[in-house]
Design a protein around this motif. Structure first.
Motif, PDB file in Angstrom:
ATOM      1  N   TYR A  13       0.885  -1.163   0.000  1.00 21.35           N
ATOM      2  CA  TYR A  13       0.000   0.000   0.000  1.00 21.35           C
ATOM      3  C   TYR A  13       0.921   1.211   0.000  1.00 21.35           C
ATOM      4  N   THR A  16       4.005   1.157   2.222  1.00 22.19           N
ATOM      5  CA  THR A  16       3.834   0.121   3.255  1.00 22.19           C
ATOM      6  C   THR A  16       3.750  -1.254   2.596  1.00 22.19           C
ATOM      7  N   ALA A  18       2.479  -4.833   3.149  1.00 20.51           N
ATOM      8  CA  ALA A  18       1.606  -5.608   4.033  1.00 20.51           C
ATOM      9  C   ALA A  18       1.894  -7.100   3.933  1.00 20.51           C
ATOM     10  N   PRO A  37       0.884 -10.819  15.261  1.00 18.13           N
ATOM     11  CA  PRO A  37       0.657  -9.505  15.857  1.00 18.13           C
ATOM     12  C   PRO A  37      -0.113  -8.576  14.928  1.00 18.13           C
ATOM     13  N   SER A  38      -0.661  -7.541  15.511  1.00 19.91           N
ATOM     14  CA  SER A  38      -1.369  -6.514  14.758  1.00 19.91           C
ATOM     15  C   SER A  38      -0.437  -5.931  13.703  1.00 19.91           C
ATOM     16  N   GLY A  39      -0.944  -5.787  12.489  1.00 20.61           N
ATOM     17  CA  GLY A  39      -0.134  -5.218  11.407  1.00 20.61           C
ATOM     18  C   GLY A  39       0.697  -6.237  10.655  1.00 20.61           C
ATOM     19  N   SER A  40       0.548  -7.539  10.995  1.00 18.49           N
ATOM     20  CA  SER A  40       1.393  -8.550  10.345  1.00 18.49           C
ATOM     21  C   SER A  40       0.866  -8.964   8.970  1.00 18.49           C
ATOM     22  N   GLY A  41      -0.318  -8.479   8.591  1.00 17.96           N
ATOM     23  CA  GLY A  41      -0.812  -8.757   7.238  1.00 17.96           C
ATOM     24  C   GLY A  41      -1.959  -9.756   7.179  1.00 17.96           C
ATOM     25  N   LYS A  42      -2.501 -10.140   8.347  1.00 19.92           N
ATOM     26  CA  LYS A  42      -3.546 -11.173   8.392  1.00 19.92           C
ATOM     27  C   LYS A  42      -4.794 -10.761   7.605  1.00 19.92           C
ATOM     28  N   SER A  43      -5.280  -9.557   7.889  1.00 20.01           N
ATOM     29  CA  SER A  43      -6.512  -9.110   7.212  1.00 20.01           C
ATOM     30  C   SER A  43      -6.272  -8.910   5.720  1.00 20.01           C
ATOM     31  N   THR A  44      -5.107  -8.387   5.392  1.00 21.67           N
ATOM     32  CA  THR A  44      -4.784  -8.201   3.974  1.00 21.67           C
ATOM     33  C   THR A  44      -4.832  -9.538   3.242  1.00 21.67           C
TER      34      THR A  44
HETATM   35  P1  ADP Z   1      -3.385  -7.338  10.592  1.00 25.02           P
HETATM   36  O1  ADP Z   1      -4.742  -7.742  10.108  1.00 25.02           O
HETATM   37  O2  ADP Z   1      -2.454  -8.480  10.805  1.00 25.02           O
HETATM   38  O3  ADP Z   1      -3.444  -6.456  11.802  1.00 25.02           O
HETATM   39  P2  ADP Z   1      -3.305  -5.784   8.154  1.00 25.02           P
HETATM   40  O4  ADP Z   1      -3.352  -6.777   7.051  1.00 25.02           O
HETATM   41  O5  ADP Z   1      -4.563  -5.072   8.472  1.00 25.02           O
HETATM   42  O6  ADP Z   1      -2.693  -6.462   9.454  1.00 25.02           O
HETATM   43  O7  ADP Z   1      -2.225  -4.671   7.816  1.00 25.02           O
HETATM   44  C1  ADP Z   1      -0.894  -4.946   7.409  1.00 25.02           C
HETATM   45  C2  ADP Z   1      -0.189  -3.642   7.097  1.00 25.02           C
HETATM   46  O8  ADP Z   1      -0.754  -3.043   5.930  1.00 25.02           O
HETATM   47  C3  ADP Z   1      -0.302  -2.605   8.198  1.00 25.02           C
HETATM   48  O9  ADP Z   1       0.905  -1.886   8.244  1.00 25.02           O
HETATM   49  C4  ADP Z   1      -1.449  -1.728   7.717  1.00 25.02           C
HETATM   50  O10 ADP Z   1      -1.340  -0.430   8.243  1.00 25.02           O
HETATM   51  C5  ADP Z   1      -1.280  -1.775   6.216  1.00 25.02           C
HETATM   52  N1  ADP Z   1      -2.570  -1.638   5.505  1.00 25.02           N
HETATM   53  C6  ADP Z   1      -3.584  -2.528   5.521  1.00 25.02           C
HETATM   54  N2  ADP Z   1      -4.596  -2.145   4.736  1.00 25.02           N
HETATM   55  C7  ADP Z   1      -4.227  -0.954   4.206  1.00 25.02           C
HETATM   56  C8  ADP Z   1      -4.836  -0.030   3.285  1.00 25.02           C
HETATM   57  N3  ADP Z   1      -6.039  -0.264   2.755  1.00 25.02           N
HETATM   58  N4  ADP Z   1      -4.143   1.084   2.982  1.00 25.02           N
HETATM   59  C9  ADP Z   1      -2.924   1.319   3.490  1.00 25.02           C
HETATM   60  N5  ADP Z   1      -2.275   0.496   4.339  1.00 25.02           N
HETATM   61  C10 ADP Z   1      -2.906  -0.631   4.691  1.00 25.02           C
END
Ligand code: ADP
Ligand code: MG
Length: 222
Positions: A13, A16, A18, A37-44
């Motif tokens: 992104y 960044t 992800a 951990p939070s920010g590790s890319g799970k949701s992405t």
């Molecule tokens: P998790 O679910 O493990 O907490 P995320 O997948 O949400 O992690 O995020 C991984 C990284 O990508 C983080 O640094 C987050 O800030 C960044 N990120 C996620 N989605 C977006 C987006 N739509 N735009 C910009 N940065 C993003």
């Protein structure tokens, strides 16, 4: 054949990163927890698996189809026929009752059918809450409505992002027991993101992510 196959997945992104080179295979009917951990890319990762986001590099095959080769319309069909989503926030419409919330999902898939929606709610143990609005339901009950909604079209894959993140221990356990029962009966594949070790252990397999990479991938020992 693997129902989900991920090869060399990366996602940026802007500046960044992800995801950085994720490879992952998931078998049909498997239940996999993704932790880290939070920010590790799970949701992405989960969003890309469900066609809600797209990779910068790499490929996702679902049932052998490269989902990034699909047109927008084909992707929409893929999502509604193959994937069920459950999120941390229930995203229910406040002025619709439980049945109507499920019927709304049916509307986008096929044809709203009250009988079928009520049956889906009975399946998740909410037969006595059909006409309650979200504010009249507990957090656990609201997530049950979401599970009914996610499974109404009998998807082959359920993607859940912190589905118990807003629930106390008792409701978390109830929701997981429900998911386990449905999973045993209906054999859909579950990919569940959580940072809670208690929730993670309900899976067959644990995938640990850190800094956009898979750092371990092992069966859950019981
Ligand atoms: P998790 O679910 O493990 O907490 P995320 O997948 O949400 O992690 O995020 C991984 C990284 O990508 C983080 O640094 C987050 O800030 C960044 N990120 C996620 N989605 C977006 C987006 N739509 N735009 C910009 N940065 C993003
Ligand atoms: Mg997340």
């Amino acid at each position: 054949m693997k129902i989900i196959r991920v090869e060399g997945l990366s996602k940026n992104y802007g500046t960044t990163t992800a995801l950085r080179g994720v490879d992952l295979e998931i078998s049909e009917s498997e239940w996999v927890s993704i932790v880290g951990p939070s920010g590790s890319g799970k949701s992405t990762l989960l969003n890309i698996l469900g066609g809600l986001d797209y990779p910068t590099e790499g490929k996702v095959f679902i049932n052998g189809t490269d989902i990034n080769s699909l047109s927008e319309d084909e992707l929409a069909v893929f999502r509604r026929e193959t994937i069920g989503f459950v999120f941390q926030q229930s995203h229910l419409i406040p002025y619709l009752d439980a049945t109507e919330n499920v019927m709304l999902a049916q509307y986008f898939h096929s044809i709203p059918d009250r009988e079928e929606a009520e049956e889906a709610l009975r399946r998740v143990g909410l037969g006595h809450r059909l006409h309650h609005r979200p504010s009249q339901l507990s957090g656990g009950e609201q997530q049950r409505v979401c599970i009914a909604r996610a499974l109404i079209n009998n998807p082959s894959i359920l993607l859940a992002d912190e589905p118990t993140g807003n629930l106390d221990r008792k409701n978390t356990r109830n929701v997981l027991e429900l998911l386990k029962t449905l999973h045993t009966q209906e054999h859909f594949t579950v990919v569940l993101v959580t940072h809670d070790p208690y929730v993670a252990e309900w899976a067959d397999r644990l995938v640990h992510m850190e800094d956009g990479k898979v750092i371990s991938d092992e069966p859950v020992s019981r």
